[in-house]
Motif scaffolding. Structure first.
Motif, PDB file in Angstrom:
ATOM      1  N   GLU A   1     -16.735  58.286 -36.937  1.00  0.00           N
ATOM      2  CA  GLU A   1     -18.042  57.660 -36.791  1.00  0.00           C
ATOM      3  C   GLU A   1     -18.241  56.734 -37.977  1.00  0.00           C
ATOM      4  N   LEU A   2     -18.770  55.553 -37.713  1.00  0.00           N
ATOM      5  CA  LEU A   2     -19.104  54.664 -38.834  1.00  0.00           C
ATOM      6  C   LEU A   2     -20.290  53.802 -38.446  1.00  0.00           C
ATOM      7  N   PRO A   3     -20.995  53.287 -39.454  1.00  0.00           N
ATOM      8  CA  PRO A   3     -22.179  52.498 -39.145  1.00  0.00           C
ATOM      9  C   PRO A   3     -21.834  51.207 -38.410  1.00  0.00           C
ATOM     10  N   TRP A   4     -22.684  50.847 -37.478  1.00  0.00           N
ATOM     11  CA  TRP A   4     -22.470  49.630 -36.693  1.00  0.00           C
ATOM     12  C   TRP A   4     -22.797  48.401 -37.530  1.00  0.00           C
ATOM     13  N   ARG A   5     -21.984  47.375 -37.387  1.00  0.00           N
ATOM     14  CA  ARG A   5     -22.298  46.060 -37.954  1.00  0.00           C
ATOM     15  C   ARG A   5     -22.037  45.049 -36.856  1.00  0.00           C
ATOM     16  N   PRO A   6     -22.661  43.891 -36.923  1.00  0.00           N
ATOM     17  CA  PRO A   6     -22.428  42.933 -35.845  1.00  0.00           C
ATOM     18  C   PRO A   6     -21.007  42.369 -35.876  1.00  0.00           C
ATOM     19  N   ASN A   7     -20.537  41.943 -34.712  1.00  0.00           N
ATOM     20  CA  ASN A   7     -19.266  41.200 -34.589  1.00  0.00           C
ATOM     21  C   ASN A   7     -18.026  41.961 -35.037  1.00  0.00           C
ATOM     22  N   MET A   8     -18.013  43.253 -34.859  1.00  0.00           N
ATOM     23  CA  MET A   8     -16.800  43.996 -35.250  1.00  0.00           C
ATOM     24  C   MET A   8     -15.808  44.021 -34.094  1.00  0.00           C
ATOM     25  N   ASN A   9     -14.539  44.141 -34.446  1.00  0.00           N
ATOM     26  CA  ASN A   9     -13.513  44.355 -33.433  1.00  0.00           C
ATOM     27  C   ASN A   9     -12.730  45.606 -33.799  1.00  0.00           C
ATOM     28  N   VAL A  10     -11.786  45.997 -32.960  1.00  0.00           N
ATOM     29  CA  VAL A  10     -11.110  47.279 -33.177  1.00  0.00           C
ATOM     30  C   VAL A  10     -10.332  47.273 -34.497  1.00  0.00           C
ATOM     31  N   ILE A  11      -9.712  46.149 -34.837  1.00  0.00           N
ATOM     32  CA  ILE A  11      -8.968  46.113 -36.104  1.00  0.00           C
ATOM     33  C   ILE A  11      -9.916  46.230 -37.302  1.00  0.00           C
ATOM     34  N   SER A  12     -11.064  45.527 -37.253  1.00  0.00           N
ATOM     35  CA  SER A  12     -11.965  45.625 -38.413  1.00  0.00           C
ATOM     36  C   SER A  12     -12.516  47.043 -38.549  1.00  0.00           C
ATOM     37  N   VAL A  13     -12.680  47.734 -37.415  1.00  0.00           N
ATOM     38  CA  VAL A  13     -13.103  49.136 -37.469  1.00  0.00           C
ATOM     39  C   VAL A  13     -12.001  49.999 -38.091  1.00  0.00           C
ATOM     40  N   LEU A  14     -10.758  49.733 -37.718  1.00  0.00           N
ATOM     41  CA  LEU A  14      -9.653  50.515 -38.284  1.00  0.00           C
ATOM     42  C   LEU A  14      -9.549  50.280 -39.798  1.00  0.00           C
ATOM     43  N   MET A  15      -9.865  49.069 -40.251  1.00  0.00           N
ATOM     44  CA  MET A  15      -9.867  48.770 -41.694  1.00  0.00           C
ATOM     45  C   MET A  15     -10.960  49.573 -42.399  1.00  0.00           C
ATOM     46  N   GLU A  16     -12.146  49.620 -41.778  1.00  0.00           N
ATOM     47  CA  GLU A  16     -13.241  50.410 -42.327  1.00  0.00           C
ATOM     48  C   GLU A  16     -12.850  51.887 -42.426  1.00  0.00           C
ATOM     49  N   LEU A  17     -12.182  52.357 -41.367  1.00  0.00           N
ATOM     50  CA  LEU A  17     -11.800  53.771 -41.342  1.00  0.00           C
ATOM     51  C   LEU A  17     -10.794  54.084 -42.440  1.00  0.00           C
ATOM     52  N   ALA A  18      -9.960  53.106 -42.791  1.00  0.00           N
ATOM     53  CA  ALA A  18      -8.992  53.319 -43.871  1.00  0.00           C
ATOM     54  C   ALA A  18      -9.724  53.516 -45.195  1.00  0.00           C
ATOM     55  N   MET A  19     -10.842  52.801 -45.367  1.00  0.00           N
ATOM     56  CA  MET A  19     -11.638  52.971 -46.591  1.00  0.00           C
ATOM     57  C   MET A  19     -12.368  54.297 -46.574  1.00  0.00           C
ATOM     58  N   LEU A  20     -12.884  54.639 -45.395  1.00  0.00           N
ATOM     59  CA  LEU A  20     -13.663  55.865 -45.223  1.00  0.00           C
ATOM     60  C   LEU A  20     -12.785  57.110 -45.404  1.00  0.00           C
ATOM     61  N   ALA A  21     -11.633  57.099 -44.752  1.00  0.00           N
ATOM     62  CA  ALA A  21     -10.662  58.193 -44.829  1.00  0.00           C
ATOM     63  C   ALA A  21     -11.276  59.562 -44.549  1.00  0.00           C
ATOM     64  N   LYS A  22     -12.253  59.605 -43.667  1.00  0.00           N
ATOM     65  CA  LYS A  22     -12.901  60.872 -43.294  1.00  0.00           C
ATOM     66  C   LYS A  22     -13.109  60.904 -41.783  1.00  0.00           C
ATOM     67  N   THR A  23     -12.963  62.074 -41.192  1.00  0.00           N
ATOM     68  CA  THR A  23     -13.276  62.189 -39.767  1.00  0.00           C
ATOM     69  C   THR A  23     -14.790  62.305 -39.616  1.00  0.00           C
ATOM     70  N   LYS A  24     -15.239  62.395 -38.368  1.00  0.00           N
ATOM     71  CA  LYS A  24     -16.672  62.446 -38.088  1.00  0.00           C
ATOM     72  C   LYS A  24     -17.345  63.627 -38.791  1.00  0.00           C
ATOM     73  N   ASP A  25     -16.654  64.801 -38.808  1.00  0.00           N
ATOM     74  CA  ASP A  25     -17.256  65.960 -39.458  1.00  0.00           C
ATOM     75  C   ASP A  25     -16.891  66.051 -40.940  1.00  0.00           C
ATOM     76  N   GLY A  26     -16.593  64.920 -41.557  1.00  0.00           N
ATOM     77  CA  GLY A  26     -16.455  64.853 -43.008  1.00  0.00           C
ATOM     78  C   GLY A  26     -15.141  65.353 -43.572  1.00  0.00           C
ATOM     79  N   LYS A  27     -14.201  65.707 -42.712  1.00  0.00           N
ATOM     80  CA  LYS A  27     -12.917  66.205 -43.184  1.00  0.00           C
ATOM     81  C   LYS A  27     -12.074  65.032 -43.702  1.00  0.00           C
ATOM     82  N   PRO A  28     -11.467  65.136 -44.883  1.00  0.00           N
ATOM     83  CA  PRO A  28     -10.623  64.031 -45.353  1.00  0.00           C
ATOM     84  C   PRO A  28      -9.400  63.878 -44.447  1.00  0.00           C
ATOM     85  N   THR A  29      -9.011  62.649 -44.196  1.00  0.00           N
ATOM     86  CA  THR A  29      -7.844  62.413 -43.341  1.00  0.00           C
ATOM     87  C   THR A  29      -7.098  61.181 -43.838  1.00  0.00           C
ATOM     88  N   THR A  30      -5.922  60.989 -43.315  1.00  0.00           N
ATOM     89  CA  THR A  30      -5.103  59.844 -43.733  1.00  0.00           C
ATOM     90  C   THR A  30      -5.580  58.579 -43.016  1.00  0.00           C
TER      91      THR A  30
END
Ligand code: SF4
Ligand code: SF4
Ligand code: FES
Lengths: 249, 256
Positions: free
Chosen positions: A26-55
């Motif tokens: 889960e991550l906050p919505w921003r305008p004009n995102m695509n799947v790759i930009s979401v995957l980039m955000e997730l790399a920074m976040l490095a956490k699953t929805k329930d807060g567990k750290p992940t790769t």
């Protein structure tokens, strides 16, 4: 409004030997995102929805403008280029999976080497190297250029192969992209010199005849390449070559 | 993913996954083209003869139908013609078709597009038509009274087939499946052999193939109707005798 989020389910697989599993993000919505930009955000976040750290999630991408062809994956069950898949167009939770017909490398990255191997087997190039300068090739009419151009837009994304019911381990079918490239190089006045070789290659097992004309390839192709036209045109040429060979070899 | 520092020999082959093209190997090209061709000639050509010519004579009454059967039975080497012109080609087309079906992976759930549905439908109609043809040939050609020896019993024998509800239904379903499989098969043939190359040409030709489907189906259904609306005809050897001589007219003869 500020709480608007993006929900994802992503298939994870650390390496080909272990079983795949799903992780929710889960991550906050921003305008004009695509799947790759979401995957980039997730790399920074490095956490699953329930807060567990992940790769960070492994995936292929490069150009981010649908020209390099590296980012194909299954998005909500359908093959699509991740960089041109806009979040606002997708139903949530967005399901991301690797392409299903290619050996997995890790997470969303797969090995699509078979396409490049196929392109080699049909000699999808124009040999211009030699011991002397071959000089310029013949001039091409504008009509001829217009005929060739659509096929030159192939980005080797393999979407057409992923969605093809005939492309699998049983048939070892070559797939639409390679057939379209045979047409491109056979149309070229210099490339024409190797046309019989390319056509004969397509008569081998896994060749053009495995196509069942389901036409999924032409529906999915992100570059709108007229693949069924290519298959019909090359199909005719292959039969012609086969008949010719029957009487001359 | 290969390391750039240690130049390893290129030993990594595709462990699993689809094999690349086997250029210059195998005979699948010939077999696939024969499969495609056999669906048009002789199998498709026979279907056209069977429905549009022979069966259609039923609409002219039992007499005309018996004469058509008599004519077919009188063809030279009829068993040879049947075996090599019809049965073996159908058997090859069907069995090789099942092999093609088995190796494909239908994916209409993920990609529900028209062409993809047609791809799947072509396989199912082929199966239904083949099951129907097997039963139909056994039931009408081999079981019961031999129509080659007693053509006069033909009309009655077909009527007795239709007297059983599920058999009548099977005839209708078999007819529709076979004519769809043939009509869309012509479309596929022209696309794969590069006769209809352009997108527009293929769209126009699809209309032609749909007309073919409706024509064959309509003539087949009207022929079936003739069997149902005509009073029951004898279906035993005596009927064969009856039609061997010039048969008594069933309708008032035009005297002028
Ligand atoms: S037409 Fe259908 S069977 Fe042929 S290559 Fe395209 S998707 Fe595959
Ligand atoms: S033909 Fe289209 S779908 Fe296939 S690899 Fe090329 S760009 Fe991708
Ligand atoms: S990143 Fe190049 S096509 Fe998507």
């Amino acid at each position: 409004m500020a709480d608007k989020t993006i929900q994802l389910k992503i298939k994870r697989q650390p390496n080909p030997e272990v079983a795949a599993y799903w992780e929710d993000f889960e991550l906050p919505w921003r305008p004009n995102m695509n799947v790759i930009s979401v995957l980039m955000e997730l790399a920074m976040l490095a956490k699953t929805k329930d807060g567990k750290p992940t790769t960070p999630i492994t995936y292929d991408s490069n150009c981010l403008e649908e020209v390099c062809g590296s980012c194909a994956m299954l998005i909500n069950g359908k093959a699509h280029m991740a960089c041109s898949a806009l979040i606002d167009d997708l139903e949530q939770p967005i399901k991301l999976e690797p392409l299903s017909k290619f050996p997995i490398v890790r997470d969303l990255a797969v090995d699509r080497k078979v396409l490049f191997e196929n392109l080699k087997r049909v000699k999808a190039w124009i040999p211009i190297d030699g011991t002397y300068d071959l000089g310029p090739g013949p001039r091409q009419s504008e009509a001829q250029q217009n005929e060739e151009y659509p096929y030159s837009r192939c980005i080797s994304c393999t979407c057409c192969m992923e969605v093809c019911p005939q492309f699998n381990e049983d048939t070892g079918f070559v797939g639409a992209a390679t057939i379209a490239q045979v047409l491109l190089f056979n149309l070229n006045p210099t490339g024409q010199m190797q046309a019989p070789e390319r056509l004969r290659a397509l008569m081998g097992d896994g060749g053009i005849h495995e196509c069942g004309y389901a036409q999924n390839c032409v529906e999915i192709c992100p570059k709108d390449i007229p693949l069924t036209k290519a298959i019909a045109t090359v199909g005719r040429a292959v039969v012609g070559q086969a008949v010719k060979d029957l009487f001359t070899t | 993913m290969a390391s750039r520092v240690s130049p390893q020999p290129e030993t990594h082959t595709i462990a699993a996954g689809v094999a690349p093209l086997r250029a210059g190997q195998g005979h699948s090209f010939l077999l696939r083209r024969l499969h495609s061709l056999s669906g048009i000639v002789p199998v498709g050509a026979f279907l056209v003869e069977h429905i549009l010519v022979s069966n259609a004579t039923a609409m002219n009454g039992p007499e005309a139908y018996a004469n058509q059967v008599k004519f077919l039975a009188s063809l030279p080497m009829v068993l040879f013609l049947e075996a090599f012109g019809i049965w073996l080609p159908i058997l090859f087309h069907a069995l090789y078709g099942f092999y093609i079906w088995y190796r494909g992976d239908g994916n209409t759930i993920s990609y529900p597009w028209q062409g993809n549905w047609m791809y799947t439908l072509q396989r199912w109609t082929g199966l239904i038509a083949f099951a129907y043809i097997g039963w139909h040939v056994w039931h009408l050609r081999f079981a019961g009274i031999d129509l080659h020896a007693h053509p006069g019993a033909s009309f009655g024998k077909v009527q007795s087939e239709f007297a059983v509800a599920w058999q009548l239904a099977f005839y209708v379903v078999g007819l529709l499946a076979a004519s769809w499989h043939f009509a869309y098969g012509i479309w596929l043939f022209c696309a794969k052999w590069g006769i209809t190359v352009g997108e527009r040409a293929r769209q126009r030709f699809l209309v032609v193939c749909m007309v073919i489907f409706f024509t064959i189906s309509a003539v087949g259904l009207l022929s079936i109707r003739s069997f149902l609306t005509t009073p029951r005809q004898p279906a035993d050897a005596s009927a064969g005798e009856l039609h061997a001589k010039p048969a008594p007219p069933t309708a008032p003869v035009d005297k002028k």
